[in-house]
Write an enzyme that holds these catalytic residues in place. Structure first.
Site, PDB file in Angstrom:
ATOM      1  CB  SER A   1      22.386 -48.613 -38.667  1.00 24.19           C
ATOM      2  OG  SER A   1      22.754 -49.377 -39.794  1.00 24.19           O
TER       3      SER A   1
ATOM      4  CD  GLU B   1      11.910 -53.283 -34.695  1.00 26.24           C
ATOM      5  OE1 GLU B   1      11.022 -54.176 -34.749  1.00 26.24           O
ATOM      6  OE2 GLU B   1      12.744 -53.100 -35.613  1.00 26.24           O
TER       7      GLU B   1
ATOM      8  NE  ARG C   1      21.796 -43.604 -44.119  1.00 21.17           N
ATOM      9  CZ  ARG C   1      21.372 -44.152 -45.253  1.00 21.17           C
ATOM     10  NH1 ARG C   1      20.211 -43.790 -45.780  1.00 21.17           N
ATOM     11  NH2 ARG C   1      22.095 -45.069 -45.867  1.00 21.17           N
TER      12      ARG C   1
END
Length: 390
Positions: free
Chosen positions: A87, A122, A230
């Site tokens: 992604s 993360e 995106r």
């Protein structure tokens, strides 16, 4: 005793490295470059070219292309994502990149790979990136912008320790669409702009992405947040609009009035720059002189001389409209208190990106109306969102 022991260990290391240099001079040169945080010559030899394209591509996609082109010529550029590399487009895909793999069952072990699979953690990812940077590697980490809330402490330390960690954050606004408010960042951009030492880069199109990476490769003591879309954004025609090399100054005049004396300034970052360009063209067709200023990095812009500031944002032109799909916090610095700030003061919406943009007023007509109101001296529109003015 500690000093003597350390001196002896250092002398042994120097002797060992001298022998290594004699046997492997090219590799030793790379280690020298790493220690100085220099990039090797030819690191930019195969950067991609991006032609004008109204349909364009997502800045996460163009960034992935540029990252791979650089990494192929920079052996110590390596990294990965928090299980999101498909992604974030951060997988290194050239033949000899490989995966860094620890022992697991019958799986082969490889510590030569440059793709790291950090897992859904993360904070640990960014902390590991800091450690790799301390060893003079050039690491990159990546995830969605909203998930920076999980790793803020590690990112803050990268800035405090003056480490040039490259962090790549995609899905950067409400325009990511159906994932909805839980995944749509609002306040994150403002918070990173407030972090001392952090460089935020939010490029507008593929060519600004390439220029942003050029800036990144020359940073030696500051971390960077590269903030990417995106959704696809137009690749602007640079034969009509200004060269994207202006990214290095943090902000630059992208489109201007024919005589260089605009009546209103349209300021934006990232995907909203194309929105301002559309509004600019509509205003131009109506005989209204506007200037579009792309502002991918406030930090870089603030480091420029006052003369450059005033060239880009002339103090005499007070009619100003700032557009950003995020919190409007901080834009008053550039619009003045009477300028219009088309931004957000609410959370987002789960819907297709076009529906979300229409709902919150991120449309050319709204920018055009705000610009006309500014020229007319009407009261400013501080922020828009659910309670936007009609």
């Amino acid at each position: 005793h500690m000093g003597k022991r350390g001196d002896a260990a250092h002398a042994a290391w120097r002797k060992l490295f001298a022998a290594y240099r004699r046997q492997y001079p090219d590799l030793a040169k790379q280690i020298d470059q790493m220690q100085r945080r220099d990039a090797p010559s030819g690191w930019d030899a195969t950067l991609p070219a991006f032609s004008a394209d109204a349909k364009g591509l997502a800045t996460r996609d163009s960034s992935g292309q540029v990252l791979n082109a650089i990494a192929e010529h920079l052996p110590w550029l390596l990294g990965g994502a928090a299980d999101l590399s498909p992604s974030t487009k951060t997988n290194l895909e050239f033949d000899f990149a490989g995966n860094f793999q620890t022992p697991e069952g019958d799986q082969a072990v490889s510590y030569r790979g440059r793709n790291f699979h950090f897992g859904l953690r993360e904070h640990a990812m960014c902390a590991i990136g800091n450690g790799m940077s301390l060893s003079k590697l050039r690491p990159f980490v990546s995830s969605f912008l909203i998930f920076t809330d999980y790793c803020r402490a590690a990112l803050r330390l990268s800035s405090m320790m003056e480490l040039p960690l490259i962090s790549i954050w995609t899905h950067d606004s409400i325009s990511l669409g159906e994932d909805g408010p839980t995944h749509q960042p609002i306040e994150q951009l403002a918070s990173f702009r407030a972090m001392p030492g952090m460089v935020v880069l939010r490029p507008a199109d593929a060519n600004e992405v390439m220029e942003a990476w050029k800036v990144i490769m020359h940073l030696k003591d500051r971390p960077v947040c590269l903030v990417l879309t995106r959704q696809a954004v137009p690749t602007l025609d640079r034969s009509i609009y200004a060269n994207a090399a202006g990214v290095a100054q943090g902000a630059y005049v992208l489109a201007d009035a024919p005589d260089g004396r605009p009546d209103v300034l349209l300021l934006a970052t990232g995907s909203e720059v194309a929105l301002c360009v559309t509004a600019y063209e509509q205003l131009k067709a109506e005989g209204i002189k506007a200037r579009v200023v792309s502002m991918p990095s406030w930090e870089l812009f603030e480091s420029q001389p006052k003369e450059y500031h005033e060239t880009v944002l002339p103090p005499a032109i007070t009619a100003r409209v700032a557009v950003e799909e995020a919190s409007g916090f901080g834009w008053e610095r550039y619009t003045g208190f009477d300028g219009a700030i088309l931004a957000l003061h609410s959370f987002g919406l789960s819907a297709p990106s076009k529906v979300v943009a229409e709902h919150f007023g991120f449309e050319p007509a709204h920018v055009v109306a705000a610009a006309k109101a500014q020229i007319a001296g009407s009261p400013s529109t501080k922020q828009v969102g659910i309670a936007r003015t009609e």
